[in-house]
Enzyme design. Structure first.
Site, PDB file in Angstrom:
ATOM      1  CG  HIS A  20      -0.433   0.082   2.615  1.00  0.00           C
ATOM      2  ND1 HIS A  20       0.164   1.251   3.092  1.00  0.00           N
ATOM      3  CD2 HIS A  20      -0.025  -0.859   3.495  1.00  0.00           C
ATOM      4  CE1 HIS A  20       0.776   1.061   4.224  1.00  0.00           C
ATOM      5  NE2 HIS A  20       0.604  -0.210   4.589  1.00  0.00           N
ATOM      6  CB  CYS A  21       1.554   4.121  -1.767  1.00  0.00           C
ATOM      7  SG  CYS A  21       0.715   4.077  -3.074  1.00  0.00           S
ATOM      8  CE  LYS A  22      -2.108  11.706   0.748  1.00  0.00           C
ATOM      9  NZ  LYS A  22      -1.536  13.080   0.825  1.00  0.00           N
TER      10      LYS A  22
ATOM     11  N   GLY B 122      -2.015   4.611  -4.240  1.00  0.00           N
ATOM     12  CA  GLY B 122      -2.290   3.391  -5.036  1.00  0.00           C
ATOM     13  C   GLY B 122      -1.229   3.272  -6.310  1.00  0.00           C
TER      14      GLY B 122
ATOM     15  CB  ILE C   9      -3.538   4.625   3.190  1.00  0.00           C
ATOM     16  CG1 ILE C   9      -2.573   3.496   3.206  1.00  0.00           C
ATOM     17  CG2 ILE C   9      -4.039   5.213   4.410  1.00  0.00           C
ATOM     18  CD1 ILE C   9      -2.900   2.363   3.873  1.00  0.00           C
TER      19      ILE C   9
END
Length: 65
Positions: free
Chosen positions: A22-24, A26, A51
């Protein structure tokens, strides 16, 4: 782990368990999944929308930035 460190730290990740990256938003996680797959990881996916999407769709109590 930051995307910029991923290639150098592959040995820290389990190959026998599913990985959800995951990241902020996508985008970086999709890049990470591609790198992991090229490195032989098979059971790895990106958290769709990152996220922020998780916070909006699943856990609205989660703070966003």
């Amino acid at each position: 782990m930051p995307l910029g460190q991923l290639a150098d730290r592959l040995d820290e990740l389990p190959r026998d368990k599913p990985l959800i990256v995951h990241c902020k938003l996508g985008g970086r996680s999709v890049t990470a999944v591609e790198l992991l797959q090229r490195s032989g990881f098979e059971n790895v996916v990106s958290l769709d929308g990152g996220i922020l999407a998780w916070a909006q769709r699943i856990d609205s109590s989660m703070p966003t930035y």
